[in-house]
Design a protein around this motif. Structure first.
Motif, PDB file in Angstrom:
ATOM      1  N   VAL A   1      15.368  -4.824  -1.582  1.00  0.00           N
ATOM      2  CA  VAL A   1      15.362  -3.613  -2.372  1.00  0.00           C
ATOM      3  C   VAL A   1      16.518  -3.039  -2.930  1.00  0.00           C
ATOM      4  O   VAL A   1      16.574  -2.759  -4.259  1.00  0.00           O
ATOM      5  N   ALA A   2      17.582  -3.106  -2.058  1.00  0.00           N
ATOM      6  CA  ALA A   2      18.841  -2.435  -2.561  1.00  0.00           C
ATOM      7  C   ALA A   2      19.517  -3.582  -3.790  1.00  0.00           C
ATOM      8  O   ALA A   2      20.086  -2.850  -4.783  1.00  0.00           O
ATOM      9  N   ASP A   3      19.467  -4.826  -3.591  1.00  0.00           N
ATOM     10  CA  ASP A   3      20.031  -5.685  -4.380  1.00  0.00           C
ATOM     11  C   ASP A   3      19.476  -5.667  -5.617  1.00  0.00           C
ATOM     12  O   ASP A   3      19.961  -6.260  -6.669  1.00  0.00           O
ATOM     13  N   ALA A   4      18.113  -5.616  -5.642  1.00  0.00           N
ATOM     14  CA  ALA A   4      17.277  -5.437  -6.997  1.00  0.00           C
ATOM     15  C   ALA A   4      17.314  -4.185  -7.622  1.00  0.00           C
ATOM     16  O   ALA A   4      16.706  -3.997  -8.675  1.00  0.00           O
ATOM     17  N   GLY A   5      17.983  -3.300  -6.997  1.00  0.00           N
ATOM     18  CA  GLY A   5      17.989  -1.729  -7.753  1.00  0.00           C
ATOM     19  C   GLY A   5      16.930  -1.012  -7.525  1.00  0.00           C
ATOM     20  O   GLY A   5      16.809  -0.132  -8.208  1.00  0.00           O
ATOM     21  N   LEU A   6      16.093  -1.128  -6.596  1.00  0.00           N
ATOM     22  CA  LEU A   6      14.887  -0.532  -6.398  1.00  0.00           C
ATOM     23  C   LEU A   6      14.858   0.600  -5.226  1.00  0.00           C
ATOM     24  O   LEU A   6      13.916   1.132  -4.890  1.00  0.00           O
ATOM     25  N   ALA A   7      15.879   0.727  -4.347  1.00  0.00           N
ATOM     26  CA  ALA A   7      15.945   1.543  -3.386  1.00  0.00           C
ATOM     27  C   ALA A   7      15.884   3.139  -3.590  1.00  0.00           C
ATOM     28  O   ALA A   7      15.421   3.580  -2.669  1.00  0.00           O
ATOM     29  N   ASP A   8      16.304   3.364  -4.873  1.00  0.00           N
ATOM     30  CA  ASP A   8      16.088   4.800  -5.365  1.00  0.00           C
ATOM     31  C   ASP A   8      14.811   5.131  -5.823  1.00  0.00           C
ATOM     32  O   ASP A   8      14.601   6.121  -6.474  1.00  0.00           O
ATOM     33  N   THR A   9      14.134   4.110  -5.951  1.00  0.00           N
ATOM     34  CA  THR A   9      12.840   4.281  -6.906  1.00  0.00           C
ATOM     35  C   THR A   9      11.447   4.211  -6.067  1.00  0.00           C
ATOM     36  O   THR A   9      10.407   4.181  -6.443  1.00  0.00           O
ATOM     37  N   LEU A  10      11.663   4.010  -4.690  1.00  0.00           N
ATOM     38  CA  LEU A  10      10.411   3.943  -3.816  1.00  0.00           C
ATOM     39  C   LEU A  10       9.891   5.297  -3.483  1.00  0.00           C
ATOM     40  O   LEU A  10      10.558   6.565  -3.711  1.00  0.00           O
TER      41      LEU A  10
ATOM     42  N   THR B   1       0.834  -1.328  -0.063  1.00  0.00           N
ATOM     43  CA  THR B   1      -0.158  -0.029   0.112  1.00  0.00           C
ATOM     44  C   THR B   1       0.822   1.185   0.054  1.00  0.00           C
ATOM     45  O   THR B   1       2.269   1.075   0.244  1.00  0.00           O
ATOM     46  N   ASP B   2       0.256   2.356  -0.435  1.00  0.00           N
ATOM     47  CA  ASP B   2       0.939   3.802  -0.251  1.00  0.00           C
ATOM     48  C   ASP B   2       1.906   3.811   1.062  1.00  0.00           C
ATOM     49  O   ASP B   2       3.050   4.197   1.258  1.00  0.00           O
ATOM     50  N   ARG B   3       1.011   3.593   2.091  1.00  0.00           N
ATOM     51  CA  ARG B   3       1.523   3.748   3.488  1.00  0.00           C
ATOM     52  C   ARG B   3       2.700   2.560   3.835  1.00  0.00           C
ATOM     53  O   ARG B   3       3.887   3.245   4.342  1.00  0.00           O
ATOM     54  N   GLU B   4       2.719   1.482   3.455  1.00  0.00           N
ATOM     55  CA  GLU B   4       3.630   0.550   3.339  1.00  0.00           C
ATOM     56  C   GLU B   4       4.855   0.684   2.686  1.00  0.00           C
ATOM     57  O   GLU B   4       6.123   0.648   2.930  1.00  0.00           O
ATOM     58  N   ARG B   5       4.660   1.660   1.499  1.00  0.00           N
ATOM     59  CA  ARG B   5       5.913   1.913   0.674  1.00  0.00           C
ATOM     60  C   ARG B   5       6.443   2.865   1.281  1.00  0.00           C
ATOM     61  O   ARG B   5       7.914   3.049   1.167  1.00  0.00           O
ATOM     62  N   GLN B   6       5.744   3.971   1.895  1.00  0.00           N
ATOM     63  CA  GLN B   6       6.387   4.808   2.859  1.00  0.00           C
ATOM     64  C   GLN B   6       7.190   4.359   3.845  1.00  0.00           C
ATOM     65  O   GLN B   6       8.436   4.949   4.219  1.00  0.00           O
ATOM     66  N   VAL B   7       6.635   3.276   4.434  1.00  0.00           N
ATOM     67  CA  VAL B   7       7.541   2.761   5.555  1.00  0.00           C
ATOM     68  C   VAL B   7       8.824   2.170   5.112  1.00  0.00           C
ATOM     69  O   VAL B   7       9.832   2.373   5.609  1.00  0.00           O
ATOM     70  N   LEU B   8       8.749   1.424   3.945  1.00  0.00           N
ATOM     71  CA  LEU B   8       9.973   1.047   3.396  1.00  0.00           C
ATOM     72  C   LEU B   8      10.874   1.965   2.897  1.00  0.00           C
ATOM     73  O   LEU B   8      12.092   1.751   3.076  1.00  0.00           O
TER      74      LEU B   8
END
Length: 209
Positions: free
Chosen positions: A200-209, A147-154
């Motif tokens: 998420v860092a290993d998948a290259g997604l850390a900067d896309t959250l 959810t949007d909230r959960e992505r904010q937490v991540l």
């Protein structure tokens, strides 16, 4: 090898340190360039990995100081920046290589080990590209299911916020923040905050959250 990792994004750098330690390296984590300089003189590392930007310091300024004080240590800049000018400045200052944080953890580790064996790293001449691996796609689907909230937490986890800070960011009680956090871990299929950040860092997604 003896390694010093210097970055103020604690969860990211501690996740990287954990993986490197499992490969048999002696790893010390610091959170400011001044700490890296002090600890470097004590343990004489083979490699010092340092970020470019800190809240009250510039990692780039520390590169020539580290080179002067630790002539046998390879300095590797690890940054979220994809600016060619940053890469050029780091190499000019004496860094053995420049790595981006959106690279796979395995690629970052391989590059650090190469630097530790005295091998200069190839320049990153290509703009960052989305990772097209099956693991990237799998993790991206997991993140998209949040959810949007959960992505904010991540996102807060990646930025090394604790539960109190997450609750403040969300404007909710700490108990509610903990519930969101547990939901994030459950949906990502991990057990700890460090594992979530590493995933998420290993998948290259850390900067896309």
């Amino acid at each position: 090898m003896r390694l010093v990792l210097c970055d103020d994004h604690r969860l990211f750098i501690e996740s990287l340190a954990t993986v490197l330690a499992r490969r048999g390296h002696e790893v010390v984590v610091t959170h400011s360039p001044d700490q890296a300089l002090l600890i470097g003189r004590e343990i004489r590392p083979d490699v010092c990995v340092i970020d470019l930007r800190f809240p009250d310091a510039n990692g780039l300024d520390a590169v020539p100081l580290l080179r002067a004080r630790l002539p046998s240590c390879a300095i590797v800049v690890l940054s979220g920046s994809d600016d060619v000018a940053d890469q050029s400045a780091a190499l000019t200052a004496g860094a053995a290589g420049f790595l981006r944080k959106d690279l796979a953890i395995s690629t970052i580790i391989e590059a650090i080990e190469r630097a530790g064996h005295g091998r200069r790293l190839a320049p990153l001449t290509q703009p960052r590209q989305p990772v097209a691996s099956a693991e990237h796609l799998r993790v991206r689907r997991l993140v998209e299911a949040l959810t949007d909230r959960e992505r904010q937490v991540l996102r807060s986890l990646v930025e090394a916020e604790d539960t109190v800070a997450i609750a403040h960011t969300l404007g909710v009680a700490q108990s509610t923040a903990r519930t969101h956090l547990q939901n994030v871990l459950l949906k990502l299929g991990v057990h700890t905050r460090l594992q979530a950040v590493a995933l998420v860092a290993d998948a290259g997604l850390a900067d896309t959250l």
